[in-house]
Design a protein around this motif. Structure first.
Motif, mmCIF file in Angstrom:
data_model
loop_
_atom_site.group_PDB
_atom_site.id
_atom_site.type_symbol
_atom_site.label_atom_id
_atom_site.label_comp_id
_atom_site.label_asym_id
_atom_site.label_seq_id
_atom_site.Cartn_x
_atom_site.Cartn_y
_atom_site.Cartn_z
ATOM 1 N N HIS A 121 9.979 -8.104 -68.220
ATOM 2 C CA HIS A 121 9.559 -6.732 -69.120
ATOM 3 C C HIS A 121 10.139 -6.946 -70.498
ATOM 4 O O HIS A 121 9.506 -6.777 -71.468
ATOM 5 C CB HIS A 121 10.309 -5.538 -68.465
ATOM 6 C CG HIS A 121 10.397 -4.493 -69.219
ATOM 7 N ND1 HIS A 121 9.302 -3.711 -69.928
ATOM 8 C CD2 HIS A 121 11.482 -3.704 -70.127
ATOM 9 C CE1 HIS A 121 9.702 -2.848 -70.927
ATOM 10 N NE2 HIS A 121 10.961 -2.743 -70.906
ATOM 11 N N ARG A 122 11.262 -7.502 -70.540
ATOM 12 C CA ARG A 122 11.732 -7.546 -72.089
ATOM 13 C C ARG A 122 11.214 -8.601 -73.052
ATOM 14 O O ARG A 122 11.406 -8.686 -74.236
ATOM 15 C CB ARG A 122 13.265 -7.775 -71.952
ATOM 16 C CG ARG A 122 14.266 -6.422 -71.581
ATOM 17 C CD ARG A 122 13.954 -5.482 -72.455
ATOM 18 N NE ARG A 122 14.777 -4.177 -71.966
ATOM 19 C CZ ARG A 122 15.928 -3.959 -72.096
ATOM 20 N NH1 ARG A 122 16.851 -4.700 -73.115
ATOM 21 N NH2 ARG A 122 16.633 -2.808 -71.936
ATOM 22 N N GLN A 123 10.621 -9.601 -72.264
ATOM 23 C CA GLN A 123 9.753 -10.645 -73.363
ATOM 24 C C GLN A 123 8.314 -10.303 -73.572
ATOM 25 O O GLN A 123 7.709 -11.290 -74.056
ATOM 26 C CB GLN A 123 10.351 -12.034 -72.825
ATOM 27 C CG GLN A 123 9.567 -12.518 -71.148
ATOM 28 C CD GLN A 123 10.244 -13.516 -70.552
ATOM 29 O OE1 GLN A 123 11.281 -13.725 -70.572
ATOM 30 N NE2 GLN A 123 9.310 -14.444 -70.136
ATOM 31 N N ASP A 178 10.787 -4.656 -77.680
ATOM 32 C CA ASP A 178 10.880 -3.991 -76.502
ATOM 33 C C ASP A 178 9.644 -3.134 -76.299
ATOM 34 O O ASP A 178 8.893 -2.773 -76.906
ATOM 35 C CB ASP A 178 11.998 -3.046 -76.547
ATOM 36 C CG ASP A 178 12.646 -2.967 -74.835
ATOM 37 O OD1 ASP A 178 12.090 -3.576 -73.838
ATOM 38 O OD2 ASP A 178 13.885 -2.574 -74.789
ATOM 39 N N HIS A 224 15.084 -6.214 -64.692
ATOM 40 C CA HIS A 224 14.532 -6.984 -65.859
ATOM 41 C C HIS A 224 15.634 -7.714 -66.525
ATOM 42 O O HIS A 224 15.479 -8.329 -67.497
ATOM 43 C CB HIS A 224 13.872 -5.860 -66.694
ATOM 44 C CG HIS A 224 14.705 -4.833 -67.223
ATOM 45 N ND1 HIS A 224 14.757 -3.544 -66.802
ATOM 46 C CD2 HIS A 224 15.485 -4.688 -68.313
ATOM 47 C CE1 HIS A 224 15.565 -3.039 -67.073
ATOM 48 N NE2 HIS A 224 16.250 -3.345 -68.185
ATOM 49 N N ASN A 225 17.000 -7.712 -66.061
ATOM 50 C CA ASN A 225 17.861 -8.287 -66.596
ATOM 51 C C ASN A 225 17.809 -9.895 -65.868
ATOM 52 O O ASN A 225 18.495 -10.671 -66.537
ATOM 53 C CB ASN A 225 19.188 -8.008 -66.254
ATOM 54 C CG ASN A 225 19.651 -6.348 -66.811
ATOM 55 O OD1 ASN A 225 20.186 -5.663 -66.138
ATOM 56 N ND2 ASN A 225 18.890 -6.069 -68.076
ATOM 57 N N TRP A 242 8.389 0.374 -73.605
ATOM 58 C CA TRP A 242 8.605 1.233 -72.693
ATOM 59 C C TRP A 242 7.466 2.332 -72.722
ATOM 60 O O TRP A 242 6.746 2.560 -73.746
ATOM 61 C CB TRP A 242 9.978 2.089 -72.667
ATOM 62 C CG TRP A 242 11.200 0.998 -72.622
ATOM 63 C CD1 TRP A 242 11.844 0.347 -73.649
ATOM 64 C CD2 TRP A 242 11.839 1.075 -71.654
ATOM 65 N NE1 TRP A 242 12.820 -0.400 -73.185
ATOM 66 C CE2 TRP A 242 13.056 0.050 -71.841
ATOM 67 C CE3 TRP A 242 11.630 1.401 -70.206
ATOM 68 C CZ2 TRP A 242 14.023 -0.445 -70.864
ATOM 69 C CZ3 TRP A 242 12.744 0.933 -69.420
ATOM 70 C CH2 TRP A 242 13.877 0.083 -69.511
#
Length: 368
Positions: A10-12, A182, A326-327, A184
């Motif tokens: 998710h974060r990338q 990011d 997502h970490n 969301w």
């Protein structure tokens, strides 16, 4: 709804074309430690997770793992004996198309320590005593480079592997031209007749409070409710369309220094081997790591790799209340087993599990 595997990246999603990365075909070969370090980076990024993608290792699958100091990234046990054992673990835990082959339609990275450089490659990654370089062509040295171990070896191997993977992405044109930090999902609602401070007091959602801004005509407020990642269909996260940079073409004389110590070239274009004197390890250290996320989770084991473990004291501090899925693609001290656990204690437990041997080690772990 539970997290899907796609939430892992998710974060990338605003930084790279994740679908293109999953479909990339990459091969790596050469020095075993550097291959393992680069394999850690490739799997974290999701290379080879798509049906058309793959990672090919140009290493004999029955080759013994003499020193598997980077296998901890894959939550692998210490007693791995051959490469095939590690590959089976990675395939099961990361769902990657990974094999031993000599595919010709791949982008190939060759890793070496300055000697015995292997076959033709699209990118060469070379490391020696305290120095590291990426290059389009094999490096030439004025004499045999020094190969004695040093306190920064593990850190430099990870840094070189990370730089190689980033350059690989640039060469394949999968990096977004204008990056989004990011992504969301949010639910918006209009509240007529209420100022923003009144609106946020009056309305909330099952997911928490709202933020509010004044409508352009001043007649009310626009409320925004953030939707948790686990309640967001993963396909919606890919809905923002923005272009990638064009594939990067490297000239034959291109090179990039990665290590902390600069290199020098003589008139013949050969690397002048430096006379650096680096200790194999530091005798003792008291380390405070503030944040055990994307940087701290890599830094903690790498710090420890250059210190005498009998005299190592580490404090870990992180304010996050839990590890999220997502970490996992970049915060490598955590596995799926740690999801939902506060970060600092989870990192402390994992770090303890990574220590080798039976020597007593003094440690202090802090978390909040």
């Amino acid at each position: 709804m539970t997290y899907s595997e796609e939430h892992r990246y998710h974060r990338q999603l605003g930084l790279v074309d994740q679908d293109a990365i999953s479909s990339m075909k990459v091969s790596i070969g050469g020095d075993a430690q550097l291959v393992m370090a680069s394999l850690a980076q490739l799997t974290c990024a999701g290379v080879g997770t798509g049906p058309k993608g793959s990672i090919s290792l140009r290493i004999p699958q029955e080759k013994r793992l003499e020193n598997n100091r980077h296998s901890w990234v894959f939550a692998a046990p210490d007693k791995l004996e051959i490469w095939n054992d590690l590959i089976m673990i990675i395939k099961e835990s990361h769902n990657i198309n990974l094999d031993f082959s000599l595919q010709t339609d791949t982008t190939h990275i060759e890793f070496s320590r300055g000697e015995d450089i292997g076959e033709d490659a699209d990118l060469y990654a070379t490391i020696w005593h305290g120095q590291a370089v990426l290059s389009k062509s094999p490096l030439k040295f004025d004499e045999s480079p020094k190969a004695s171990p040093s306190m920064i070896d593990a850190s430099l191997e990870v840094a070189l592997a990370a730089a190689a993977v980033q350059r690989l992405f640039a060469m394949n044109g999968v990096i977004k031209e204008n990056m989004l930090s990011d992504t969301w999902m949010a639910l918006t609602s209009r509240a007529d007749g209420l100022m923003p401070d009144e609106a946020v007091k009056k309305y909330s959602s099952i997911h928490g409070g709202a933020t509010a801004t004044l409508l352009p005509d001043g007649s009310g407020s626009l409320l925004r409710f953030r939707i948790p990642l686990e309640s967001t269909p993963s396909e919606l996260l890919k809905g923002i369309i923005h272009s990638c940079t064009i594939p990067e073409l490297l000239s034959d004389d291109w090179l990039m220094e990665v290590g902390p110590f600069p290199i020098e070239l003589n008139e013949q274009g050969e690397v002048i081997c430096s006379k650096l004197e680096l200790p194999e390890e530091i005798d003792s250290a008291n380390l405070l790591v503030l944040g055990t996320g994307g940087l701290g989770s890599w830094a903690t084991p790498l710090f420890a790799s250059g210190v005498n473990l009998e005299n190592l004291n580490i404090s870990l501090v992180d304010a996050d209340s839990s590890v999220d899925i997502h970490n996992l693609n970049r915060q490598v001290l955590y596995t799926i087993r740690e999801v939902g656990i506060p970060k600092a204690p989870a990192a402390a437990v994992r770090k303890l599990a990574l220590e080798h041997g039976e020597r007593p080690v003094r440690r202090r772990f802090a978390g909040r």
